[in-house]
Design a protein around this motif. Structure first.
Motif, PDB file in Angstrom:
ATOM      1  N   LYS A 138       0.826  -1.199   0.000  1.00  0.00           N
ATOM      2  CA  LYS A 138       0.000   0.000   0.000  1.00  0.00           C
ATOM      3  C   LYS A 138       0.868   1.259   0.000  1.00  0.00           C
ATOM      4  O   LYS A 138       1.788   1.380   0.812  1.00  0.00           O
ATOM      5  CB  LYS A 138      -0.889  -0.034   1.258  1.00  0.00           C
ATOM      6  CG  LYS A 138      -1.946   1.032   1.329  1.00  0.00           C
ATOM      7  CD  LYS A 138      -2.692   0.982   2.667  1.00  0.00           C
ATOM      8  CE  LYS A 138      -3.543  -0.265   2.812  1.00  0.00           C
ATOM      9  NZ  LYS A 138      -4.366  -0.204   4.060  1.00  0.00           N
ATOM     10  N   GLY A 151       0.541   5.524   0.199  1.00  0.00           N
ATOM     11  CA  GLY A 151      -0.384   6.590   0.569  1.00  0.00           C
ATOM     12  C   GLY A 151      -0.021   7.907  -0.087  1.00  0.00           C
ATOM     13  O   GLY A 151       1.153   8.308  -0.106  1.00  0.00           O
ATOM     14  N   VAL A 199      -9.598   4.484  -1.095  1.00  0.00           N
ATOM     15  CA  VAL A 199      -8.621   3.439  -1.374  1.00  0.00           C
ATOM     16  C   VAL A 199      -8.921   2.813  -2.730  1.00  0.00           C
ATOM     17  O   VAL A 199     -10.074   2.514  -3.035  1.00  0.00           O
ATOM     18  CB  VAL A 199      -8.650   2.328  -0.293  1.00  0.00           C
ATOM     19  CG1 VAL A 199      -7.583   1.285  -0.579  1.00  0.00           C
ATOM     20  CG2 VAL A 199      -8.450   2.914   1.098  1.00  0.00           C
ATOM     21  N   VAL A 213      -7.298   0.010  -5.961  1.00  0.00           N
ATOM     22  CA  VAL A 213      -6.294  -0.949  -6.424  1.00  0.00           C
ATOM     23  C   VAL A 213      -6.032  -0.680  -7.900  1.00  0.00           C
ATOM     24  O   VAL A 213      -6.948  -0.721  -8.713  1.00  0.00           O
ATOM     25  CB  VAL A 213      -6.772  -2.402  -6.220  1.00  0.00           C
ATOM     26  CG1 VAL A 213      -5.768  -3.381  -6.807  1.00  0.00           C
ATOM     27  CG2 VAL A 213      -6.977  -2.683  -4.739  1.00  0.00           C
ATOM     28  N   GLU A 261      -1.941  -1.020  -4.112  1.00  0.00           N
ATOM     29  CA  GLU A 261      -3.049  -0.333  -3.452  1.00  0.00           C
ATOM     30  C   GLU A 261      -2.644   1.119  -3.191  1.00  0.00           C
ATOM     31  O   GLU A 261      -1.565   1.397  -2.654  1.00  0.00           O
ATOM     32  CB  GLU A 261      -3.355  -1.051  -2.136  1.00  0.00           C
ATOM     33  CG  GLU A 261      -4.729  -0.771  -1.583  1.00  0.00           C
ATOM     34  CD  GLU A 261      -5.110  -1.727  -0.461  1.00  0.00           C
ATOM     35  OE1 GLU A 261      -5.326  -1.243   0.654  1.00  0.00           O
ATOM     36  OE2 GLU A 261      -5.177  -2.944  -0.713  1.00  0.00           O
ATOM     37  N   VAL A 268      -3.807   4.859  -1.493  1.00  0.00           N
ATOM     38  CA  VAL A 268      -4.688   5.460  -0.488  1.00  0.00           C
ATOM     39  C   VAL A 268      -4.613   6.981  -0.596  1.00  0.00           C
ATOM     40  O   VAL A 268      -3.525   7.559  -0.602  1.00  0.00           O
ATOM     41  CB  VAL A 268      -4.266   5.043   0.939  1.00  0.00           C
ATOM     42  CG1 VAL A 268      -5.281   5.538   1.958  1.00  0.00           C
ATOM     43  CG2 VAL A 268      -4.091   3.542   1.033  1.00  0.00           C
ATOM     44  N   ASN A 305      -3.253   6.685   9.140  1.00  0.00           N
ATOM     45  CA  ASN A 305      -3.303   6.173   7.765  1.00  0.00           C
ATOM     46  C   ASN A 305      -1.904   6.005   7.184  1.00  0.00           C
ATOM     47  O   ASN A 305      -1.631   5.038   6.462  1.00  0.00           O
ATOM     48  CB  ASN A 305      -4.120   7.104   6.871  1.00  0.00           C
ATOM     49  CG  ASN A 305      -5.612   6.959   7.112  1.00  0.00           C
ATOM     50  OD1 ASN A 305      -6.066   5.969   7.657  1.00  0.00           O
ATOM     51  ND2 ASN A 305      -6.380   7.963   6.719  1.00  0.00           N
ATOM     52  N   GLU A 331      -0.144   2.870   8.351  1.00  0.00           N
ATOM     53  CA  GLU A 331      -0.617   1.643   7.708  1.00  0.00           C
ATOM     54  C   GLU A 331      -0.044   1.453   6.306  1.00  0.00           C
ATOM     55  O   GLU A 331      -0.180   0.388   5.717  1.00  0.00           O
ATOM     56  CB  GLU A 331      -2.147   1.671   7.620  1.00  0.00           C
ATOM     57  CG  GLU A 331      -2.844   1.554   8.974  1.00  0.00           C
ATOM     58  CD  GLU A 331      -4.340   1.799   8.881  1.00  0.00           C
ATOM     59  OE1 GLU A 331      -4.847   1.966   7.749  1.00  0.00           O
ATOM     60  OE2 GLU A 331      -5.000   1.836   9.931  1.00  0.00           O
ATOM     61  N   CYS A 332       0.574   2.496   5.759  1.00  0.00           N
ATOM     62  CA  CYS A 332       1.113   2.418   4.393  1.00  0.00           C
ATOM     63  C   CYS A 332       2.568   1.958   4.402  1.00  0.00           C
ATOM     64  O   CYS A 332       3.295   2.162   5.370  1.00  0.00           O
ATOM     65  CB  CYS A 332       1.008   3.778   3.698  1.00  0.00           C
ATOM     66  SG  CYS A 332      -0.695   4.271   3.355  1.00  0.00           S
ATOM     67  N   ASP A 333       2.984   1.348   3.294  1.00  0.00           N
ATOM     68  CA  ASP A 333       4.355   0.863   3.165  1.00  0.00           C
ATOM     69  C   ASP A 333       5.268   1.903   2.532  1.00  0.00           C
ATOM     70  O   ASP A 333       6.491   1.819   2.645  1.00  0.00           O
ATOM     71  CB  ASP A 333       4.376  -0.422   2.320  1.00  0.00           C
ATOM     72  CG  ASP A 333       3.475  -1.496   2.906  1.00  0.00           C
ATOM     73  OD1 ASP A 333       3.845  -2.044   3.957  1.00  0.00           O
ATOM     74  OD2 ASP A 333       2.397  -1.760   2.336  1.00  0.00           O
TER      75      ASP A 333
END
Length: 363
Positions: free
Chosen positions: A2, A4, A39, A41, A67, A69, A91, A94-96
């Motif tokens: 993911k 962001g 969000v 994909v 993904e 965001v 948020n 949670e993102c990579d």
């Protein structure tokens, strides 16, 4: 995986997200689906999968995906909960990876929250808020580990030393991603989930005239981030959005050529995000399905097999591997075998980008 999209209000984040959402209009192999309002994909554009499709004519094709965001706009004080600060920071955690949109264009009709255009100031505003939050996390953790370190516990001593290094760097106004760590320290830093440790792709949002070569704002950004190890992409987001809305493919290509581009910026951005996440692609090819699978760079053959199903990894016997270029050149798996170019690889094989793989397993 993911990524962001972040930035100050009114820098083009939502326009960029919406541009990606319209990417399905740019080519049949670039669809987009919404999981929830912010969000999506997005398929990773890859000409190789289209080539494999044309050669094999499978029943279905499954590209690799990322993904994306759209994260709420940040304001000063976000680290203390101002605006949507707490949601914003949660948020990001949670993102990579982070896609950081910077306004690099002048337009009196679009109000900037700070009343003037300055991408470096904007970047520093977000960096500062993330650094403050990381510093808060480090100080809380230090309170706990200091007691254990006094007893001489080796793990606690290492954690304390690593946290003190992080504290010093964050207090100096730098981000964790600017630091280097040994193997043991890196394990700890990954565990800490520092916001400023995440890899960053800077998107310089420019006007149409600057879409190809950038402008003075972009040059300033390049200079400011040169020591970060971050990537930069120049994108005329509003123009890209206009292009995405055109129904006719030829019209879109003419529009792109007029501004000096060969392909939509959305495609370049998604590929860059994929690279930023340290990802690569391998393929499985058959008449039922041609599919791109996503693995980390450095993954072993059993780990790649595990992406398909955990049983493939548990019962891994061997992998049969063809190079993409060899397969395309010779035209079929049978011809690759006849030429003696089908590799039979064991558990230590490191997957290469573009490998075509079949796994043998027994559970």
């Amino acid at each position: 995986m993911k990524a962001g999209i972040v930035g100050l209000p009114n820098v083009g984040k939502s326009t960029l997200f919406n541009c990606l959402s319209n990417a399905k209009a740019q080519s049949a192999n670039f669809p987009f689906c919404t999981i929830e309002p912010n969000v999506g994909v997005v398929n990773v554009p890859d000409s190789r999968i289209a080539k494999l499709e044309s050669m094999v004519n499978p029943e279905r094709v499954m590209p690799a995906t990322v993904e994306i965001v759209d994260i709420a706009g940040l304001v000063k004080g976000a680290s203390k909960g101002e605006g949507l600060g707490n949601k914003f920071l949660a948020n990001i955690r949670e993102c990579d990876a982070i896609i950081h949109v910077l306004r690099c264009f002048d337009n009196d009709n679009i109000v900037h929250v700070d009343a003037s255009v300055d991408p470096i100031r904007d970047k520093e505003t977000i960096d500062f808020e993330l650094q403050l939050k990381d510093l808060e996390s480090v100080e809380k953790r230090l309170e706990k580990v200091n007691r254990a370190a006094k007893t001489g516990n080796k793990e606690a001593v290492l954690e304390q030393a690593t946290l003190l290094r992080l504290k010093e760097v964050l207090e100096s106004g730098a981000s964790v991603r600017s630091m280097s760590f040994n193997e043991k320290e890196q394990v700890l830093v990954d565990e800490f989930q520092m916001l400023t440790a995440k890899p960053v792709l800077y998107v310089c949002n420019v006007d149409e005239a600057s879409a190809k070569d950038g402008n003075a704002y972009v040059s300033r950004v390049r200079e400011a981030v040169k020591d970060e190890g971050a990537e930069i992409i120049v994108l005329a987001v509003a123009t890209e959005s206009d292009i995405a809305e055109l129904e006719d493919y030829e019209e879109r290509q003419i529009f792109l050529e007029d501004i000096g581009l060969e392909e939509p910026g959305a495609a370049r951005l998604i590929r860059s995000a994929y690279k930023l996440l340290n990802l690569q692609t391998y393929f499985t090819v058959g008449v039922k399905e041609v599919r791109a699978w996503t693995v980390f760079i450095g993954a072993t053959a059993p780990q790649a097999a595990g992406v398909i199903h955990t049983d493939f990894e548990k019962g891994f016997i061997r992998a049969e591997v063809m190079q993409y270029d060899t397969f395309v050149e010779l035209g079929s798996e049978a011809k690759v075998k006849d030429a003696g170019k089908l590799g039979v690889e064991g558990k230590d094989y490191i997957v290469k980008d573009g490998d075509i793989m079949h796994f043998r397993f027994n559970v």
